[in-house]
Design a protein around this motif. Structure first.
Motif, short mmCIF file in Angstrom:
data_model
loop_
_atom_site.label_atom_id
_atom_site.label_comp_id
_atom_site.label_asym_id
_atom_site.label_seq_id
_atom_site.Cartn_x
_atom_site.Cartn_y
_atom_site.Cartn_z
N UNK A 14 0.93 -1.28 0.12
CA UNK A 14 -0.07 0.09 -0.09
C UNK A 14 0.88 1.18 0.11
N UNK A 17 2.34 1.75 -3.27
CA UNK A 17 1.35 2.29 -4.42
C UNK A 17 1.30 3.79 -3.94
N UNK A 18 1.19 4.23 -2.77
CA UNK A 18 0.85 5.63 -2.53
C UNK A 18 1.80 6.35 -2.74
N UNK A 19 3.33 5.97 -2.64
CA UNK A 19 4.53 6.71 -2.73
C UNK A 19 4.68 6.96 -4.51
N UNK A 21 2.41 7.01 -6.45
CA UNK A 21 1.59 8.27 -6.78
C UNK A 21 1.71 9.57 -6.46
N UNK A 58 -0.75 -9.66 -7.14
CA UNK A 58 -2.14 -9.28 -7.39
C UNK A 58 -2.84 -8.13 -6.63
N UNK A 63 -4.51 -2.57 -6.32
CA UNK A 63 -4.75 -1.27 -5.54
C UNK A 63 -4.17 -0.24 -6.45
N UNK A 65 -4.29 -0.35 -9.76
CA UNK A 65 -5.07 -0.25 -10.80
C UNK A 65 -6.50 0.62 -10.20
N UNK A 66 -7.02 0.38 -9.18
CA UNK A 66 -8.11 1.28 -8.58
C UNK A 66 -7.70 2.67 -8.58
N UNK A 67 -6.48 3.14 -8.45
CA UNK A 67 -5.93 4.24 -8.13
C UNK A 67 -5.47 5.01 -9.64
N UNK B 15 -6.36 -16.45 -10.30
CA UNK B 15 -6.28 -14.84 -9.97
C UNK B 15 -5.98 -14.33 -11.36
N UNK B 35 -15.71 1.14 -6.73
CA UNK B 35 -14.47 0.63 -6.19
C UNK B 35 -13.55 1.99 -6.16
N UNK B 36 -13.56 2.50 -7.34
CA UNK B 36 -12.50 3.72 -7.53
C UNK B 36 -12.60 4.56 -6.50
N UNK B 39 -11.55 3.66 -3.31
CA UNK B 39 -10.08 3.31 -3.06
C UNK B 39 -9.60 4.95 -2.88
N UNK B 40 -10.22 5.96 -3.65
CA UNK B 40 -9.83 7.25 -3.43
C UNK B 40 -9.91 7.56 -2.21
N UNK B 43 -7.27 5.98 -0.05
CA UNK B 43 -6.00 6.48 -0.30
C UNK B 43 -5.66 7.94 -0.18
N UNK B 46 -3.76 9.34 2.81
CA UNK B 46 -2.42 8.80 2.79
C UNK B 46 -1.60 9.59 1.89
N UNK B 47 -2.35 9.93 0.56
CA UNK B 47 -1.53 10.38 -0.43
C UNK B 47 -1.29 11.80 -0.14
N UNK B 50 1.71 12.10 2.24
CA UNK B 50 2.88 11.91 1.64
C UNK B 50 3.12 12.95 0.76
N UNK B 54 6.67 14.90 1.03
CA UNK B 54 7.38 14.65 -0.09
C UNK B 54 7.61 15.75 -1.07
#
Lengths: 163, 314
Positions: A14, A17-19, A21, A58, A63, A65-67, B15, B35-36, B39-40, B43, B46-47, B50, B54
């Motif tokens: 996770x 992925x965050x870093x 982006x 996977x 993760x 992908x959805x972002x 898978x 889902x997107x 997830x946003x 995340x 967090x983003x 960061x 950064x």
């Protein structure tokens, strides 16, 4: 594979992925960017084997992908394959640093090519991904010495603590 | 290379199939919008965190390739900045000078003087203790000794010495300089003597003439005066109480002799005396000019005439 190792692997994925982006996506590098999630998947696969590499690939791919803008599942598919393939390279005892970097290079190229091919199949155009293949692989190989030891070392420590 | 187990291969295939199904679903329709966005939502914080941590690092790293050009850019911009600052200052100066030149042109037009504009390049007592100024026009420009020098406000002085490119002017404020003057309205003649930085003094010829504060003076014919006629000199601010003898007064000059910049040299004077037409309109409060006889000391009839003939020169 204990719960702690799975948890830490998931957290690392996770974070990667965050870093990717937020930080790496802003680097003004010519011709593509290093792929940090891929490096984490490769590290987990090298450290913990096929099953862990497959699962981590996977999950991380999904993760990422959805972002992103491309269809969900593309990176999940590519990274799952990469994690599985790299996981086959165990046992770790006869693994040298050079072999790890080679694994990274092959994995990066395969992931990028698979991504581009799938994009092409969907008619979304994968030309940029193919054009950036050499530079992306080079960036991944350059970044690997900083990422792989961290991932593998963390896994080893967790294993020794739990065991 | 080690062998994978059957279970692992099954997991891989499952898978991959799941991923393929996802891709198909998302590519055909937009099945993953929820889902997107979820997830946003997860995340996003967090983003953001960061990013906050950064983004300075990212900017720093991003700046490295441009470091050399950045320095050059900074130099370039700094130079441009200085340049623009200087231009701005010059523009203010130019605007000031344009205004002065405009006034000068107006005055010259009112008096029908043919005027050569010039800039004062030096001010000071270069000849003994005389009050002089140096201008950047000389004999090649047609300047000759004894020509009258003025600004948009009024009389400055007269040319004393001429070289090829510069001329020396004796200012009207010079304590030794005398200017033939005529009072606006009444036409009484007199003599104005410079007073340095202070007021000038006026001595009228007619012992019965009346002077009041607010009376205005222009150059007039007197003695061997070489000044062109009709140039505004100044305004009476105080009347002397000399008792016997001709009346005297103190005069504040229209021109500040210590603040000269753009001046004009009168190359050709008017064919006819412009009399009072060059004077600025009198201020309304002190619009009562003196008259020649004490009996008719009611507010003058000539002031409105002056105002109407001058229009609005300023």
């Amino acid at each position: 594979m204990t719960a702690a190792r799975i948890f830490v692997a998931g957290l690392g994925a996770v974070l990667a992925v965050a870093v990717q982006g937020t930080v790496i996506a802003r680097l003004p590098l010519p011709g593509g960017l290093p792929n940090l999630p891929l490096l984490v998947v490769v590290g987990v696969a090298l450290a913990a084997g096929t099953t862990a590499g497959l699962a981590c690939g996977f999950g991380t791919g999904l993760a990422a992908d959805v972002l992103s803008d491309h269809p969900v599942g593309l990176l999940a598919l590519c990274l799952a394959l990469v994690g599985f393939g790299v996981g086959l390279l165990e046992p770790e005892s006869d693994r040298g640093a050079l072999r790890s970097l080679l694994a990274v290079a092959v994995a990066a190229a395969a992931a990028q090519l698979g991504y581009a091919a799938l994009l092409g199949l969907l008619g979304a155009g994968g030309g940029t991904a193919v054009a950036e293949l050499p530079s992306t692989v080079a960036y991944d190989v350059l970044l690997a010495p900083f990422v792989l030891p961290v991932v593998i070392g963390a896994d080893r420590r967790l294993r020794s603590v739990v065991a | 290379m080690k062998r994978s187990t059957r279970r692992q291969r099954v997991a891989l295939v499952v898978l991959l199939l799941v991923a393929a199904v996802f891709v198909t679903l998302d590519a055909k329709g937009n099945g993953f919008g929820g889902v997107r966005s979820g997830a946003q939502a997860v995340f996003g914080p967090v983003q953001r965190g960061l990013s906050a941590v950064f983004s300075p690092v990212g900017r720093l790293l991003g700046a490295i390739p441009h470091l050399a050009t950045s320095r050059r850019d900074i130099e370039e911009l700094r130079r441009q900045n200085d340049d623009l600052r200087r231009q701005l200052a010059e523009r203010a100066l130019h605007a000031d000078r344009t205004g002065q030149l405009h006034d000068l042109t107006l005055l010259a037009g009112l008096g029908r003087y043919r005027v050569l504009p010039a800039a004062v390049v030096g001010l000071g007592p270069s000849l003994g203790f005389e009050w002089t100024a140096t201008i950047d026009a000389g004999s090649t420009d047609g300047v000759k000794p004894d020509m009258t020098v003025l600004t948009g406000a009024g009389l400055v002085g007269r040319v004393k010495q001429v070289s090829a490119a510069t001329s020396l002017i004796v200012l009207a404020g010079d304590p030794a300089a005398t200017v033939g003057a005529r009072m606006a309205g009444t036409g009484e003649l007199g003599l104005v003597t410079g007073g340095g930085t202070g007021s000038m003094s006026l001595t009228l010829l007619n012992p019965n003439a009346v002077v009041r504060p607010g009376d205005r003076l222009v150059t007039g014919p007197y003695g061997q005066s070489t000044y062109v006629a009709g140039v505004p000199i100044g305004e009476v601010i105080g009347v002397g109480t000399g008792g016997a003898g001709p009346p005297t007064a103190t005069v504040r000059p229209y021109v500040q002799f210590t603040r000269l910049d753009v001046v004009g040299v009168v190359l050709v004077g008017p064919r006819t005396d412009p009399r009072d037409s060059v004077l600025p309109p009198p201020p309304p409060a002190t619009s009562a000019p003196g008259t020649s006889t004490p009996a008719t000391s009611t507010p003058g009839t000539s002031a409105p005439t002056v105002a109407s003939t001058t229009g609005s020169p300023r």
